[in-house]
Design an enzyme around this catalytic site. Structure first.
Site, PDB file in Angstrom:
ATOM      1  N   PHE A 107       0.855  -1.182   0.000  1.00  0.00           N
ATOM      2  CA  PHE A 107       0.000   0.000   0.000  1.00  0.00           C
ATOM      3  C   PHE A 107       0.893   1.233   0.000  1.00  0.00           C
ATOM      4  CE2 PHE A 107      -2.918   3.111   1.881  1.00  0.00           C
ATOM      5  CZ  PHE A 107      -4.035   2.887   1.095  1.00  0.00           C
ATOM      6  N   ASP A 150       2.217  -5.949   7.630  1.00  0.00           N
ATOM      7  CA  ASP A 150       0.998  -5.142   7.662  1.00  0.00           C
ATOM      8  C   ASP A 150      -0.180  -6.095   7.425  1.00  0.00           C
ATOM      9  OD1 ASP A 150      -1.199  -3.541   7.050  1.00  0.00           O
ATOM     10  OD2 ASP A 150       0.001  -2.001   6.050  1.00  0.00           O
ATOM     11  N   TYR A 154     -10.779  -0.750  10.865  1.00  0.00           N
ATOM     12  CA  TYR A 154     -11.999  -0.249  10.202  1.00  0.00           C
ATOM     13  C   TYR A 154     -12.400  -1.102   9.007  1.00  0.00           C
ATOM     14  CZ  TYR A 154      -8.142   2.168   7.833  1.00  0.00           C
ATOM     15  OH  TYR A 154      -6.949   2.457   7.214  1.00  0.00           O
ATOM     16  N   LYS A 155     -11.562  -2.066   8.615  1.00  0.00           N
ATOM     17  CA  LYS A 155     -11.915  -2.902   7.461  1.00  0.00           C
ATOM     18  C   LYS A 155     -12.680  -4.138   7.961  1.00  0.00           C
ATOM     19  CE  LYS A 155      -7.707  -1.523   4.964  1.00  0.00           C
ATOM     20  NZ  LYS A 155      -8.221  -0.610   3.956  1.00  0.00           N
ATOM     21  N   ARG A 183     -12.923  -4.084  -7.158  1.00  0.00           N
ATOM     22  CA  ARG A 183     -12.545  -4.882  -5.993  1.00  0.00           C
ATOM     23  C   ARG A 183     -13.779  -5.232  -5.172  1.00  0.00           C
ATOM     24  NH1 ARG A 183      -8.455  -2.530  -1.478  1.00  0.00           N
ATOM     25  NH2 ARG A 183     -10.216  -1.153  -1.159  1.00  0.00           N
TER      26      ARG A 183
END
Ligand SMILES: Cc1ncc(COP(=O)(O)O)c(C=O)c1O
Length: 397
Positions: A113, A184, A209-210, A356
């Protein structure tokens, strides 16, 4: 067995929406609203500053850390929540670098990322011109773990394609070369089984938060292996990571274990919402979640490949090589995603051409996948994406 009908009933999903974007932002746990309201009215409102002790606010970062730790194979007392993931990446890599002062290279891959790469680039610039961020292709990582590398920093599950690195093998290889690892887990925690302890990982970071459903802006987490926890210097040496924050010493002295990775005042409102989400996770077993996630992703891929020849699978076909998301390439992917969202199927788009879709067994089932695939077939087959309104790019894609 995890009761997925029961977990699904614990989320507040809008009628008619099939939410395939929990890999970006998880939905609202039904209990979160009342929980946060109670915290504000009864704790903040009535206890005022005494809430830090009386309501246990100060212990929330490590309490939540332990609950997240169960999902990622971390030993109790090795995970703490706080700050944002970008900050935790910086902290972990800076701490890891200090454990190999004789080396100056951080190795990562170009599937990482961007924020992870930006943060390390910023850190290395501050450290001086001798430091290097070396970015290779994902398939070249193993061969690039050489004896000049200080830190290997990777995101286990690629945010675009869902391709998964072999955490155990790469960690072993890194250790054989005296390289410290930072993993990560943004797209792993709550998505795939992770066993940090069995992999002998050094540092890990992730967000809540995912897949963990802590809400927009929910705090990050950091893991430090117990064998390093009292040795690693926290790099971001904030007062709440001090051994005795309320002694207000002028000299920094790191707290013991994972406590030292705390930085400043924790976001209690946000952590309260996260604790409601973790109550749902307490009902789930990651082996069941993974088995169901594979069923859902396999079903989605087979339906789309049968009906939408324009789409090219961008995720590994072997389910053991991918996380809990499926991506397809399509040159007009942005417009197609907008058309899907207009029909209640929410996924997202990642430049330049990736559509996605995240699969989250806690609240997505086979019927949802069948319906989503049917809508997708209609949109693609009838070119319903081909209208100007779906081509206007918004700020967040
Ligand atoms: C793999 C990965 N790392 C880092 C980040 C950045 O996280 P944050 O915005 O919480 O700092 C994200 C955000 O989606 C991510 O997916």
């Amino acid at each position: 067995m995890t009761d997925f009908a029961a977990t699904k009933a614990m989320f507040d999903l809008p009628d008619g929406v099939i939410y395939l974007d929990g890999n970006s932002l998880g939905p609202l746990p039904k209990a979160a609203g009342d929980r946060v309201n109670d915290m504000m009215v009864k704790e903040w409102g009535q206890m005022l500053i005494t809430g830090w002790n009386k309501a246990g606010w100060m212990a929330l970062p490590t309490g939540l850390g332990d609950r997240i730790g169960r999902l990622v194979g971390a030993e109790p007392g090795t995970v703490v929540t706080g700050d944002t993931l970008s900050i935790k990446v910086y902290q972990a890599v800076a701490s890891a670098l200090e454990l190999r002062p004789d080396r100056k290279v951080v190795l990562s891959d170009n599937g990482n990322f961007p924020s992870d790469l930006y943060m390390v680039d910023g850190l290395l610039r501050s450290l001086g011109p001798d430091y290097e961020l070396r970015v290779v292709a994902p398939e070249e990582v193993a061969a690039s773990i050489t004896e000049d590398v200080a830190v290997l920093m990777l995101t286990e599950v690629d945010y675009r394609s869902g391709r998964m690195h072999d955490m155990k093998a790469l960690t072993e290889l890194a250790h054989a070369n005296r390289v410290v690892t930072v993993w990560d887990l943004a797209h792993s925690a709550g998505a795939v089984p992770v066993d940090l302890s069995a992999c002998n990982a050094d540092f890990a970071v992730g967000c809540t938060y995912k897949y963990l459903n802590g809400g927009p802006g929910a705090p990050a987490f950091i893991y430090v292996a117990p064998r390093l926890a009292d040795r690693a210097r926290p790099a971001l040496s904030g007062w709440l990571g001090h051994d005795a924050p309320f002694a207000f010493d002028l000299d920094y002295r790191p707290g013991s274990g994972i406590e030292r990775m705390r930085v400043g005042t924790p976001p209690i409102i946000q952590m309260t919402a996260l604790s409601a989400a973790m109550d749902i996770w307490d009902m789930a077993n990651m082996t069941d979640v993974r088995a169901k996630s594979i069923e859902l992703t396999e079903l989605f891929i087979s339906r789309l490949e049968a009906t939408c020849p324009e789409l090219e699978l961008a995720s590994p076909r072997d389910p053991n090589q991918r996380g809990s998301q499926v991506s397809f390439r399509f040159t007009e992917g942005y417009a197609a995603m907008q058309a899907l969202i207009a029909r209640g199927v929410i996924g997202d788009f990642r430049a330049p051409d990736i559509m996605r879709f995240g699969f989250t067994p806690l609240y997505i089932d086979e019927q949802d996948v069948e319906r989503a695939a049917g809508i997708m077939a209609d949109i693609m087959g009838n070119r319903l994406w081909d209208t100007p309104e779906y081509k206007v790019r918004q700020r967040v894609t």
